[in-house]
Design an enzyme around this catalytic site. Structure first.
Site, PDB file in Angstrom:
ATOM      1  CB  THR A   1     -24.829  -9.522  62.938  1.00  0.00           C
ATOM      2  OG1 THR A   1     -24.181  -8.544  63.750  1.00  0.00           O
ATOM      3  CG2 THR A   1     -25.876 -10.264  63.747  1.00  0.00           C
ATOM      4  CG  ASP A   2     -24.199  -8.257  57.702  1.00  0.00           C
ATOM      5  OD1 ASP A   2     -24.979  -7.656  58.488  1.00  0.00           O
ATOM      6  OD2 ASP A   2     -24.558  -8.709  56.606  1.00  0.00           O
ATOM      7  CE1 TYR A   3     -23.875  -2.960  55.630  1.00  0.00           C
ATOM      8  CE2 TYR A   3     -22.233  -4.658  55.220  1.00  0.00           C
ATOM      9  CZ  TYR A   3     -23.286  -3.862  54.781  1.00  0.00           C
ATOM     10  OH  TYR A   3     -23.741  -3.990  53.499  1.00  0.00           O
ATOM     11  CB  SER A   4     -26.988  -4.752  57.738  1.00  0.00           C
ATOM     12  OG  SER A   4     -27.086  -6.160  57.562  1.00  0.00           O
TER      13      SER A   4
END
Length: 161
Positions: free
Chosen positions: A40-43
């Site tokens: 995943t990304d930061y979110s």
């Protein structure tokens, strides 16, 4: 101008390979994944590159299920690189969710293999991604596209038809 006639070339069918392998499969191969933090990304949303990795994993496992092992192909001097890829993102997948990556051979023509792919929720209520991937057989030593599929690949695919 000479009155002699031009030599006649044989029709294309006369110089074509003995048997052109053409196939399409209807049955999907399924490969399950669960979204981990590193996907995943930061979110907490799956990063777009992760989808490519999952599609690759599913396709490699699909081929392995048919008896086509990429490691063996490399040892034999062949490989099947991706030459075209397209994805359409419909819905994002979040951290902790599960998904089913489905893949199937859409068409095989000569040394070119076209695959369809779909990523869905396990209950098939939601479609996350759809796409298409094209592979071609390449001779590693020569670095050129082959004229025919490697016998290992051809034989496994003939059993599929």
């Amino acid at each position: 101008m000479s009155s002699q006639s031009q030599p006649q070339l044989p029709p294309n069918a006369a110089i074509a390979p003995e048997k052109i392998l053409q196939a399409t499969t209807e049955q999907w191969f399924e490969y399950a994944v669960r979204v981990q933090p590193h996907h995943t990304d930061y979110s907490g949303t799956v990063w777009h590159g992760t989808y490519l990795t999952w599609i690759e994993e599913a396709r490699v496992e699909y081929l392995r299920s048919m008896g086509i092992d990429f490691a063996e192909l490399v040892k034999l001097g062949f490989y099947l690189p991706v030459i075209e890829l397209s994805l359409c993102y419909h819905h994002s997948i979040q951290l902790g969710q599960e998904a089913i990556i489905k893949t199937r051979i859409n068409q095989i023509t000569g040394v070119q293999m076209n695959f369809d792919c779909r990523m869905e929720s396990p209950n098939t209520q939601e479609c996350y991604v759809t796409g298409a991937v094209t592979l071609v057989a390449v001779d590693r030593e020569k670095g050129k596209i082959m004229r025919h599929l490697p016998p290992t690949v051809r034989d496994a695919l003939i059993n599929l038809i």
